[in-house]
Design a protein around this motif. Sequence first.
Motif, PDB file in Angstrom:
ATOM      1  N   GLY A 248      21.427   2.792  -7.056  1.00  0.00           N
ATOM      2  CA  GLY A 248      20.428   2.182  -7.927  1.00  0.00           C
ATOM      3  C   GLY A 248      20.070   0.751  -7.602  1.00  0.00           C
ATOM      4  N   ILE A 249      19.896   0.436  -6.311  1.00  0.00           N
ATOM      5  CA  ILE A 249      19.618  -0.961  -5.947  1.00  0.00           C
ATOM      6  C   ILE A 249      18.130  -1.287  -5.925  1.00  0.00           C
ATOM      7  N   PHE A 250      17.263  -0.272  -6.104  1.00  0.00           N
ATOM      8  CA  PHE A 250      15.823  -0.498  -5.995  1.00  0.00           C
ATOM      9  C   PHE A 250      15.100  -0.300  -7.324  1.00  0.00           C
ATOM     10  N   THR A 251      14.005  -1.048  -7.499  1.00  0.00           N
ATOM     11  CA  THR A 251      13.085  -0.877  -8.618  1.00  0.00           C
ATOM     12  C   THR A 251      11.890  -0.065  -8.140  1.00  0.00           C
ATOM     13  N   PRO A 252      11.508   1.004  -8.823  1.00  0.00           N
ATOM     14  CA  PRO A 252      10.365   1.811  -8.373  1.00  0.00           C
ATOM     15  C   PRO A 252       9.086   0.998  -8.280  1.00  0.00           C
ATOM     16  N   TYR A 253       8.339   1.240  -7.210  1.00  0.00           N
ATOM     17  CA  TYR A 253       7.024   0.627  -7.029  1.00  0.00           C
ATOM     18  C   TYR A 253       6.216   1.494  -6.064  1.00  0.00           C
ATOM     19  N   GLU A 254       5.052   1.912  -6.487  1.00  0.00           N
ATOM     20  CA  GLU A 254       4.171   2.698  -5.629  1.00  0.00           C
ATOM     21  C   GLU A 254       3.253   1.733  -4.888  1.00  0.00           C
ATOM     22  N   ALA A 255       3.543   1.531  -3.621  1.00  0.00           N
ATOM     23  CA  ALA A 255       2.824   0.541  -2.833  1.00  0.00           C
ATOM     24  C   ALA A 255       1.358   0.904  -2.659  1.00  0.00           C
ATOM     25  N   LYS A 256       0.511  -0.101  -2.643  1.00  0.00           N
ATOM     26  CA  LYS A 256      -0.901   0.113  -2.368  1.00  0.00           C
ATOM     27  C   LYS A 256      -1.053   0.580  -0.920  1.00  0.00           C
ATOM     28  N   GLY A 257      -1.770   1.656  -0.736  1.00  0.00           N
ATOM     29  CA  GLY A 257      -1.908   2.225   0.597  1.00  0.00           C
ATOM     30  C   GLY A 257      -0.966   3.379   0.856  1.00  0.00           C
ATOM     31  N   LEU A 258      -0.118   3.732  -0.126  1.00  0.00           N
ATOM     32  CA  LEU A 258       0.827   4.826   0.075  1.00  0.00           C
ATOM     33  C   LEU A 258       0.113   6.149   0.345  1.00  0.00           C
ATOM     34  N   ALA A 259      -1.103   6.300  -0.165  1.00  0.00           N
ATOM     35  CA  ALA A 259      -1.869   7.523   0.083  1.00  0.00           C
ATOM     36  C   ALA A 259      -2.190   7.701   1.564  1.00  0.00           C
ATOM     37  N   ASP A 260      -2.135   6.597   2.322  1.00  0.00           N
ATOM     38  CA  ASP A 260      -2.420   6.665   3.757  1.00  0.00           C
ATOM     39  C   ASP A 260      -1.184   7.009   4.585  1.00  0.00           C
ATOM     40  N   VAL A 261      -0.021   7.059   3.923  1.00  0.00           N
ATOM     41  CA  VAL A 261       1.215   7.423   4.615  1.00  0.00           C
ATOM     42  C   VAL A 261       1.300   8.943   4.721  1.00  0.00           C
ATOM     43  N   LYS A 262       1.681   9.428   5.888  1.00  0.00           N
ATOM     44  CA  LYS A 262       1.801  10.868   6.090  1.00  0.00           C
ATOM     45  C   LYS A 262       2.824  11.445   5.108  1.00  0.00           C
ATOM     46  N   PRO A 263       2.481  12.530   4.425  1.00  0.00           N
ATOM     47  CA  PRO A 263       3.324  13.050   3.340  1.00  0.00           C
ATOM     48  C   PRO A 263       4.757  13.380   3.741  1.00  0.00           C
ATOM     49  N   GLU A 264       4.964  13.784   4.999  1.00  0.00           N
ATOM     50  CA  GLU A 264       6.320  14.186   5.404  1.00  0.00           C
ATOM     51  C   GLU A 264       7.310  13.029   5.403  1.00  0.00           C
ATOM     52  N   PHE A 265       6.798  11.796   5.343  1.00  0.00           N
ATOM     53  CA  PHE A 265       7.691  10.644   5.340  1.00  0.00           C
ATOM     54  C   PHE A 265       8.017  10.152   3.932  1.00  0.00           C
TER      55      PHE A 265
END
Length: 371
Positions: free
Chosen positions: A118-135
Motif C-alpha cells: 500500500g505505498i501508492f495513492t491511486p491516480y489515473e494519469a492524463k494520457g493513460l488512454a494512449d497506453v497499450k492495454p496489455e501494459f
Amino acid sequence: MSTTKKLAGIALAAALGVTTLSACGGGDAKDKSAGASDAPASKSGTGKTITLVSHDSFNVTDTVLKEFEQQSGYTVKVLKSGDAGAALNQEILTKGSPRGDVFFGVDNTLLSRALDNGIFTPYEAKGLADVKPEFVLDKEHRVTPVDSGDICVNYDKAYFADKKLAPPQTLDDLIKPEYKNLLVTENAATSSPGLGFLLASVGKYGDAGWKDYWSKLKANGVEVVDGWEQAYNERFSGSAGGKKAKGDRPLVVSYASSPPVEVLYGEPQPAEAPTGVSTGTCFRQTEFAGLLKGAKNEEGGKALLDFLISKKFQEDMPLQMFVNPVTKDAVLPELFTKHGVVVEKPETVAPEAIAKNRDQWVKAWSALVVK
C-alpha cells in the motif's frame, strides 16, 4: 529492468577497458538533482520541487526535462536509490512518510509486493488512454505503466557463422546437444535478468515442467554467474567487453535491446549489430511509476506521472534507458528499428502468481541448478 540503462554504461566502459558495478547489484543511495533547485516541496502540496525516487537506471535528456519544468513550473529532483528491489524496499520501510513524491522502477516481478504494501495513492494519469492495454496491469491505477523490455538470450553472430551452426531460437533449442556448454546465465536469486529467465521457463513449461527443463539445461552445460555484468561483459564472446575478456560463451541471457547498444557504442560503430536475439526465449518486463502515499507534493507528482507517458518522454526514453515505450503513438528511434528486434510472443507470468510463488521458485531453482 533496472539494469537496462547500465547496458550503455557497461558497453562504453568495455570500449574504454574499464569495469563497472554489477548490473544486478544495489548501490549507495545518491541524491542527484536534475533541476536547478534542491528546495524541499511544501507539505501543502504547492511546492515547486517534485522528488522522483528511482532505481539507478532512470535517465532523461536534459532538454526534454527542462521543457517539462518550464511548462509545469516545477523543478524535478531525482533521488537514485540503487537496484530496483533495494529502492522499493526503502519505500516500503518508509511507507506513509516517503522520501519523495513519485516512485519509478517497480516492474511486474515486484508489482504485487508494492501494491500489497500500500505505498501508492491511486491516480489515473492524463494520457493513460494512449497506453497499450496489455501494459495496464493495475485497474485501480495505483501505478502507471512507463516502459517495457524483454529479457532474452543473445547470441554471438560471428561464432555461429564460423561454426556454420544456426543460433538457437527457442527455449527448447537450448537443451539440444549442439548447444552444449554454450550458454551463460545469471543467478536467479541475485540478478533481475536471471530471475526473468527463470520466469520465462515457468511461463513456457508451467509449474509442473520448469524444473525438468532446468535439469536438462544443467545437463547441457549451462553456466551460472552472479550478475549481468559478469555474464555479458566477461563471459559472453559477442559483446565488446566479452571480447576483451576472452569470453568463450556465445550465448548469454541479456536484453532484446542489447544489439542496438553494441552498435551505438561500438568503436568503430559497426554497420550491423554483432549480436542477435533468440526471440523464442524471452520474458517481458514492464516498469511502472506511482504517486507515493503521503507525498508532500501530490499535484506535482501527478503532473510528473502525466509527463512520463507523454509523447515527448516516451520517444526520448529508448536511447536514454534502452527500453520500449508503452504508448500507442510513440515512434522508436532508427537505432532500435534497424538493429533491434520485435518480440512477438514473449513469455509472461501473472504478477499475482509471481508474488505467491517467487521465493519458492527461486529456492527450488537454487537447489537444483546452483548447489
